[in-house]
Design an enzyme around this catalytic site. Structure first.
Site, PDB file in Angstrom:
ATOM      1  N   GLU A  97      31.097  26.765 -38.299  1.00 38.15           N
ATOM      2  CA  GLU A  97      31.386  25.332 -38.268  1.00 38.15           C
ATOM      3  C   GLU A  97      32.855  25.047 -38.562  1.00 38.15           C
ATOM      4  OE1 GLU A  97      28.865  26.689 -39.839  1.00 38.15           O
ATOM      5  OE2 GLU A  97      27.164  25.965 -38.665  1.00 38.15           O
ATOM      6  N   HIS A 167      17.454  20.517 -43.196  1.00 35.21           N
ATOM      7  CA  HIS A 167      17.353  19.990 -41.831  1.00 35.21           C
ATOM      8  C   HIS A 167      17.070  18.498 -41.862  1.00 35.21           C
ATOM      9  CE1 HIS A 167      16.570  24.309 -41.448  1.00 35.21           C
ATOM     10  NE2 HIS A 167      17.048  24.215 -40.229  1.00 35.21           N
TER      11      HIS A 167
END
Lengths: 364, 426
Positions: A97, A167
Site C-alpha cells: 500500500e 474488513h
C-alpha cells in the site's frame, strides 16, 4: 430473551435472508435527476466501473492500478477495464500500500490522472505517511510549483456483515484531519458514479471510500452518461422540521428508515442530510437545518471518540448555539475494535438511532 | 587481514556469475512452480552471505587523480572538466558560508554536502535536463549544476518572499521546477516510490527520458525504498535509484544500518541491474551514471546505483559528529583523499589549473556567495496570508473563515507580530 438466543436469532435471520436484518438495514433506492437522461439499472460496483470507464475514455492518460485490479478486482469494480484500455493503463501492482500510494503520487506529479485502488480501507495505513506527509502537502510545500491533484485513492469501506476487525473499518476521521486532501463517501450507485467522477477530475488528491456492503445490494437506475456530482456539498435526502440527522454512506439508509419510524410512531419529522464529502465539508447545509430544527444527531459506524461526528458537533455548537434545544447526539460504533460476531450489537443501528430521536424529542 | 582480502577479492565476470550449485552437484530437472524458473537439487545447502563475493567498486581515477585505465577516461575537454570542478568548489563554498551563518544564528538550520561533490556534479553532468530528479536533501550540487543560483538557495534558507517555495519549508528543502527537480521533503525515502510512479508516467510520453532518485544509505532501509524498487522492477520503470552511501545516517554507521552487502546487492533481489562505484571519483560517477541512464532508457527498466562516498560534514547543524566518530577518520576524507583534490590533481597534471587560478576563483566565488547572502538576508518575508494559500487548489470555505478570523486578529493585535519583516498583507 437471553443474550445467547437473541444472538442466535440475529445470526439465523442473517443467514436466512442474506442481508443484515436484526442490526441491519434495507437499501433505499435513490432516484436519478431526470435531467441526466437515459438510465440503466446498476449496482454500486457497476456504477463505479462506469465512472472509471468514462474517466479513462475521456482522459487518455488516466491509469488505474492496485492489487488484483487487472482481472476485475476483488469487488469487480474494474471488470473489463484492462481488456478495454490495455495493460499499460490498467495493471496490477505488487502487494504494498505504501508503494501503491507513493507510486500514485509520482504518476500524478507527472501530470497523469492516477486512480489507485487500496483493497480494503483497513489496509490503507501503510500508505498513511505518503498521504499525510506527501500527497496532502505536495502543492503547499512547493509553493504551487508541483501538485499531485490527479491522484484519487479508492478503497472499500465500512461494515459488511461479517468483516470483523480488518474488513469493516471506516477511517475517514484520520484523513479529515489532514489539510490538503479531500475525503468522499457515497451512499449509493448514483452518488458513487457522480462523486467518483468529480474526485478523479478534482485538482486535489482525493480519497474515495466505497461502502462495500452496497456494492451488490444497492441497485437503482443510474444515468448512463457522463455526469458529476459536486464535492463539498451535502444533500438533504429527506426534508423535515423537528430533528436534523447527519450521516454518510451506508448509515443514510438506516436514518431514512428511522425517519419513517419517527414519523409514524412518534409524530416527529426528521431531516436527513447526507454529508457526502467529509473534507472539506458543507457545514452551511447543516447549520441551515439545525437553525430550523434546534435538534441534531450525527451517526457514523466509526468509533465515537474523535470520530468525525465530534467535528460536526463542535461546528454546530459553535455556529448554532442559540438555536440548540438539546445536546447534540452522536450515535456511533463503540470505542472498541470492530468485533466479528458482535456486529449486530456494535453498529449504530435503527434502534439506537430511534432512541436518540426520543432523547432529542424529550430533552426540553 | 585475511577476511579483508577475502572480501575485496577481485572477481572475473565468470566468478561474479556466482553459481548457487556446488561444483559437483547433480542438476535435476526444471521446476514447474509459478513462483520461480529454476532447477531441482538434491543438495541441502544454505546460501551464506559471507560466502558470496561483495560487489566491487568501479573507479577510474586513483586517489592521486591519475586515470588508472585510459580506456575509461571520459576525455572531457578543458572547458567541460574545469566547469565541473568549479561547480564542486562553488557547492563547497556555499556550504561553508551557509553553515557558518547558521552558527551565527542568521539562518535556523543547514545541511552541508562536504565530501559528496563528485557524487552530485558527476551524476548531474551525465543526465539530460529532461531527466526528472527526485532529491533527498543532500544534493545541492545537482540543483546548482542545473542552474539554481546560490541566491535562490538562500532565499529558501531565509524563507523570503522570493523563495520558490514561498517560505513553507525549513532550510535546504528546495523546490526546483526551474531545474526539473522535485521538492525536497523531510520524511526519508518517500520520494523513492514517487520516482517509480513518475517514471512510469514519463515513459508513456517520452521514452528517451528517465527519472533519477537520490537517497542515502539510511533512507534505503525504509519500507518505501523496498516497495519502490519492487514496483519499478515489475512495472518496467526507467528510474535510476541513486544511493549515496556516505557511511552514516546521522550517528548510525552502515554497520548498524544493514548486514548485507550495501544497497547495490539488493538489486538482484528485485531483478534490477546494479552498479557500485567510487562516489568520490568524478569520472567514475559520470561514467556509471551515463551507462546506467543508457540502460534504463534503452531497456525501459530501473537501475540500482550505489555511490560509495563519505559524509565529511555533520549530518546537519543540529549534529556534532565528534560524538560518534573519530576526528582522524573525518580528517582522512576531508584532507587526505577528497573528490575535489583528486580533480585538482588531474587538472594540474594537464596544465589546466594552478594555485593562482584556484585562489582567484575561490575569492570570486566567496564574493558572489556573500553578496547573494546579503541580498537574501535583506529580502522581506512573505505576506503572512500565504499561510492559507495553496493547501487545496482552491481555498475551501472553512479555511477562508479561518483566514478572515486571522485578518481580524491582526487588525487588533498586529503590533505584537513581526509584520515589519514581511511583505504587506493583501
Amino acid at each position: 430473551m437471553s443474550c445467547g438466543r437473541l444472538l442466535k436469532r440475529a445470526l439465523t435471520s442473517v443467514k436466512k435472508d442474506g442481508i443484515r436484518t436484526a442490526a441491519g438495514f434495507a437499501y433505499i433506492p435513490q432516484t436519478p435527476n431526470p435531467a441526466l437522461g437515459e438510465t440503466t439499472k446498476l449496482n454500486m460496483f457497476q456504477s463505479i466501473n462506469s465512472a472509471m470507464d468514462i474517466a479513462m475514455e475521456k482522459d487518455s492518460s488516466a491509469v488505474l492500478f492496485g492489487e488484483d485490479v487487472a482481472f476485475g478486482g476483488v469487488f469487480r469494480c474494474s471488470l473489463g477495464l484492462q481488456d478495454k484500455y490495455g495493460s499499460a493503463r490498467v495493471f496490477n501492482t505488487p502487494l504494498t500500500e505504501q508503494g501503491i500510494i507513493g507510486f500514485g503520487i509520482g504518476v500524478a506529479a507527472a501530470g497523469t490522472t492516477a486512480i489507485a485502488e487500496i483493497q480494503f480501507a483497513d489496509y490503507i495505513y501503510p500508505g498513511f505517511d505518503q498521504i499525510v506527509n506527501e500527497a496532502a502537502k505536495y502543492r503547499y510545500r512547493s509553493g504551487n510549483e508541483y501538485n499531485c491533484g490527479g491522484l484519487t485513492v479508492r478503497a472499500p469501506w465500512g461494515a459488511v456483515g461479517h468483516g470483523a476487525l480488518y474488513h469493516s473499518q471506516s477511517p475517514e476521521a484520520f484523513f479529515a484531519h489532514v489539510p490538503g486532501i479531500k475525503v468522499v463517501v457515497p451512499r449509493g450507485p448514483i452518488q458513487a458514479k457522480g462523486l467518483l467522477l468529480s474526485c478523479i477530475r478534482d485538482q486535489n488528491p482525493c480519497i474515495f471510500f466505497e461502502p462495500k456492503i452496497l456494492y451488490r445490494m444497492a441497485a437503482e437506475e443510474v444515468p448512463v452518461g457522463d455526469y458529476t456530482l459536486p464535492l463539498s456539498q451535502a444533500e438533504v435526502v429527506r426534508q423535515g422540521s423537528d430533528i436534523t440527522m447527519i450521516g454518510w454512506g451506508t448509515v443514510i439508509h438506516v436514518l431514512l428508515e428511522v425517519a419513517t419510524m419517527a414519523e409514524e410512531q412518534l409524530g416527529v419529522s426528521c431531516e436527513v442530510i447526507d454529508l457526502q464529502t467529509i473534507m472539506p465539508y458543507d457545514s452551511a447545509t447543516i447549520e441551515k437545518s439545525v437553525q430550523k430544527t434546534g435538534k441534531a444527531m450525527v451517526v457514523h459506524e466509526a468509533p465515537l471518540t474523535q470520530g468525525f461526528g465530534a467535528e460536526i458537533a463542535a461546528r454546530i455548537q459553535e455556529s448554532c448555539f442559540l438555536h440548540l434545544e438539546a445536546p447534540i447526539q452522536r450515535v456511533t460504533g463503540w470505542d472498541t475494535p470492530f468485533a466479528y460476531i458482535y456486529e449486530p450489537f456494535y453498529l449504530p443501528d435503527k434502534w439506537r438511532c430511534f432512541e436518540a430521536v426520543k432523547k432529542l424529542r424529550d430533552f426540553m | 587481514m585475511l577476511t579483508l582480502l577475502r572480501r575485496v577479492r577481485c572477481l572475473t565476470p565468470a566468478t561474479f556469475g556466482f553459481s548457487y550449485f556446488h561444483h559437483d552437484s547433480v542438476r535435476d530437472e526444471p521446476t514447474p512452480f509459478p513462483g520461480v524458473t529454476s532447477e531441482f537439487t538434491k543438495d541441502l545447502r544454505f546460501i551464506l552471505p559471507e560466502e558470496v563475493p561483495t560487489i566491487p567498486v568501479y573507479r577510474v581515477l586513483n586517489s592521486q587523480g591519475k586515470v588508472i585505465n585510459p580506456d575509461d577516461d571520459p576525455n572531457f575537454d578543458e572547458d567541460d572538466i574545469v566547469t565541473m570542478y568549479k561547480f564542486m568548489i562553488r557547492t563547497s563554498i556555499m556550504d561553508r558560508i551557509l553553515y557558518q551563518s547558521q552558527r551565527q544564528g542568521r539562518i535556523s538550520f543547514y545541511m552541508t554536502n562536504f565530501g559528496e561533490e563528485a557524487t552530485q556534479i558527476g551524476s548531474a553532468r551525465a543526465l539530460k535536463f529532461k531527466d526528472v530528479v527526485f532529491p533527498q536533501y543532500r544534493e545541492a550540487g545537482v540543483f546548482l549544476w542545473r542552474g539554481y543560483s546560490p541566491l535562490e538557495c538562500m532565499h529558501q534558507c531565509f524563507g523570503t518572499a522570493e523563495d520558490f517555495g514561498k517560505g513553507k519549508q525549513m532550510p535546504v528543502h528546495y523546490t526546483g521546477a526551474k531545474v526539473n527537480i522535485q521538492t525536497v521533503s523531510s520524511p526519508l525515502g518517500t520520494q523513492i516510490p514517487q520516482a517509480s510512479g513518475y517514471a512510469y508516467a514519463l515513459k508513456q510520453r517520452d521514452s528517451s527520458a528517465c527519472v533519477v532518485c537520490y537517497f542515502g544509505d539510511g533512507a534505503a532501509s525504509e519500507g518505501d525504498c523496498h516497495s519502490a524498487m519492487n514496483m519499478a522492477a515489475t512495472l518496467d520503470c526507467p528510474v535510476l535509484f541513486f544511493c549515496r552511501n556516505n557511511g552514516y545516517a546521522i550517528s548510525t554507521s552502515t554497520k548498524e544500518q544493514y548486514r548485507g552487502d550495501g544497497i547495490a546487492s539488493r538489486g538482484i533481489g528485485y531483478g534490477i541491474p546494479a552498479i557500485r562505484f567510487d562516489g568520490n571519483d568524478l569520472f567514475a560517477v559520470y561514467n556509471a551514471t551515463k551507462a546506467a541512464r543508457k540502460l534504463a532508457v534503452e531497456q525501459q527498466r530501473p537501475v540500482v546505483m550505489e555511490a560509495m562516498t563519505y559524509r565529511v560534514g555533520h549530518h546537519s547543524t543540529s549534529d556534532d559528529s565528534t560524538a560518534y566518530r573519530s576526528v582522524d577518520e573525518v580528517n582522512y576524507w576531508d584532507s587526505v583523499d577528497t573528490p575535489i583534490n583528486r580533480i585538482r590533481s588531474y587538472l594540474t597534471d594537464k596544465g589546466w589549473w594552478d594555485e593562482a587560478r584556484e585562489k582567484e576563483f575561490r575569492a570570486a566565488v566567496r564574493g558572489e556567495i556573500l553578496r547573494a547572502f546579503s541580498t537574501a538576508e535583506n529580502t522581506k518575508l512573505p505576506n503572512p496570508l500565504q499561510i492559507f494559500e495553496e493547501v487545496w487548489h482552491d481555498i475551501p470555505e472553512h479555511l477562508q473563515r479561518q483566514k478572515d478570523e486571522f485578518l481580524q486578529h491582526m487588525k487588533e493585535y498586529g503590533g505584537n507580530y513581526p509584520l515589519d519583516a514581511c511583505e504587506d498583507m493583501k
